[in-house]
Design a protein around this motif. Structure first.
Motif, PDB file in Angstrom:
ATOM      1  N   LEU A 136       0.767  -1.203   0.013  1.00  0.00           N
ATOM      2  CA  LEU A 136       0.000  -0.099  -0.028  1.00  0.00           C
ATOM      3  C   LEU A 136       0.888   1.498  -0.135  1.00  0.00           C
ATOM      4  O   LEU A 136       0.665   2.358  -0.693  1.00  0.00           O
ATOM      5  N   ARG A 137       1.824   1.243   0.809  1.00  0.00           N
ATOM      6  CA  ARG A 137       2.883   2.375   0.861  1.00  0.00           C
ATOM      7  C   ARG A 137       3.678   2.634  -0.637  1.00  0.00           C
ATOM      8  O   ARG A 137       3.404   3.911  -1.153  1.00  0.00           O
ATOM      9  N   TYR A 138       3.812   1.646  -1.242  1.00  0.00           N
ATOM     10  CA  TYR A 138       4.320   1.687  -2.838  1.00  0.00           C
ATOM     11  C   TYR A 138       3.246   2.510  -3.683  1.00  0.00           C
ATOM     12  O   TYR A 138       3.559   3.049  -4.297  1.00  0.00           O
ATOM     13  N   SER A 139       2.078   1.669  -3.499  1.00  0.00           N
ATOM     14  CA  SER A 139       1.091   2.085  -4.267  1.00  0.00           C
ATOM     15  C   SER A 139       0.473   3.576  -4.098  1.00  0.00           C
ATOM     16  O   SER A 139       0.302   4.386  -5.152  1.00  0.00           O
ATOM     17  N   TYR A 140       0.488   3.946  -2.808  1.00  0.00           N
ATOM     18  CA  TYR A 140       0.154   5.456  -2.660  1.00  0.00           C
ATOM     19  C   TYR A 140       1.078   6.326  -3.007  1.00  0.00           C
ATOM     20  O   TYR A 140       0.817   7.414  -3.472  1.00  0.00           O
ATOM     21  N   LEU A 141       2.574   6.110  -2.963  1.00  0.00           N
ATOM     22  CA  LEU A 141       3.394   6.926  -3.418  1.00  0.00           C
ATOM     23  C   LEU A 141       3.814   6.554  -4.974  1.00  0.00           C
ATOM     24  O   LEU A 141       4.879   7.299  -5.541  1.00  0.00           O
TER      25      LEU A 141
END
Length: 351
Positions: A138-143
């Motif tokens: 999720l952190r990768y997808s958000y950023l």
């Protein structure tokens, strides 16, 4: 008691490699043995494996027969460590959370909605490992670049709605009751037609051509089945002609009914049976008249009106088709000038 292999990673046996396993007779000698302080990580790995085994036990129904069938017949080592000398290239350790910069890597990231759904499922089932992995994704997808372009925001805690008061509820009920009443459909106004005015819709309907379906009868043919047909006994009986008496033909037409012979007509019937006599000309048939060209007495007494006399007189019509001087030339023809085309056409042919 089930015999376990050294490579079988289970809660009872935390690791398959120890410091004494650096010498292998089937392959080359391991140059870089496991360091002395390397066994400190084995405890953590064993704890994680024990968690996985406990999760596995909770997810399945424990039945004796199922557990017996789950045991393999021929137990083999799950993991056989390979010697690094068999690989032609050097082994490179790559980080799991390596940042992605290319467009393909950015597009390959899973969607945020799907990850949030999976994360919610992992939280409900108590999967802490899956939750940590999904948090990282999720952190990768958000950023990622495309999520920033789409302006995807992280989830927020939903705001609780305030309870409606009695006054608001009464107002809502009043509004709902008002909206529940069906609306009255207004009647369409009557068309005002003037005298001798025809409806355009009626004219349009009448102007359409009628469709006639032409019935095409197939040509009669004597088929092979009709030639070989054999009628039944019942059909032969029905095909015979019935001779019936003709009730419409009277054998003795000159016979008179007995009631007609004894009938006595009344005076009124005798009067009605005589022919009408309008004047003296109709009393005698035309063939027997003495003077068929005689003038009726009413015609002799008739007095003609002035209009009848005017219409009876013959009228004289002027004959406009005959000229007094047929060879006279009109003054316009005398003043006219001939064109070159007329002069050319006036010449005799073949001259």
């Amino acid at each position: 008691m089930i015999k376990r292999f050294k490579c079988d990673l289970s809660p009872e046996l935390t690791t398959c490699l120890k410091l004494s396993d650096k010498d292998r007779s089937d392959c080359c000698r391991i140059q870089d043995p496991i360091p002395n302080d390397g066994e400190c990580f084995m405890k953590d790995i064993g704890n994680e494996l024990s968690k996985l085994y406990r999760r596995h036990e909770r997810m399945f129904v424990k039945r004796r027969r199922i557990m017996e069938m789950a045991l393999p017949i021929r137990r083999r080592c799950r993991y056989v460590p390979k010697c690094p000398c068999q690989f032609s290239k050097n082994i490179e350790i790559v980080r799991a959370d390596q940042p992605s910069y290319t467009r393909t890597e950015q597009l390959a990231l899973p969607t945020v909605r799907r990850l949030l759904n999976r994360r919610q499922l992992a939280i409900s089932t108590g999967d802490t490992i899956g939750e940590s992995i999904l948090n990282r994704l999720l952190r990768y997808s958000y950023l990622s670049l495309y999520s920033r372009l789409m302006n995807i925001q992280p989830l927020k805690k939903p705001v609780k709605k305030k309870k409606t008061t009695k006054r608001q509820k009464a107002r809502q009920n009043k509004f709902f009751a008002k909206m529940a009443v069906p609306k009255v459909v207004p009647k369409p106004p009557k068309l005002e037609r003037q005298a001798k005015e025809i409806s355009p819709g009626r004219l349009k309907k009448l102007s359409r051509p009628k469709r006639y379906m032409e019935e095409v009868k197939p040509q009669w043919e004597l088929t092979e089945t009709m030639r070989q047909y054999k009628p039944t006994k019942r059909i032969k009986i029905m095909a015979k002609h019935h001779d019936r008496e003709n009730v419409h033909i009277n054998e003795s037409p000159e016979k008179v009914a007995p009631n007609a012979l004894t009938y006595k007509p009344s005076a009124r019937i005798k009067e009605m049976s005589q022919p009408l006599t309008m004047h003296e000309a109709n009393t005698v048939p035309v063939d027997i008249k003495e003077n068929p060209f005689a003038i009726a007495p009413n015609a002799l007494k008739y007095k003609a009106s002035s209009r009848m006399k005017e219409l009876a007189e013959p009228k004289e019509f002027e004959n406009t088709h005959i000229r007094e001087n047929p060879f006279a030339i009109s003054p316009a023809a005398l003043k006219a000038k001939a064109t070159p085309r007329l002069i050319e056409l006036a010449k005799p042919k073949g001259g």
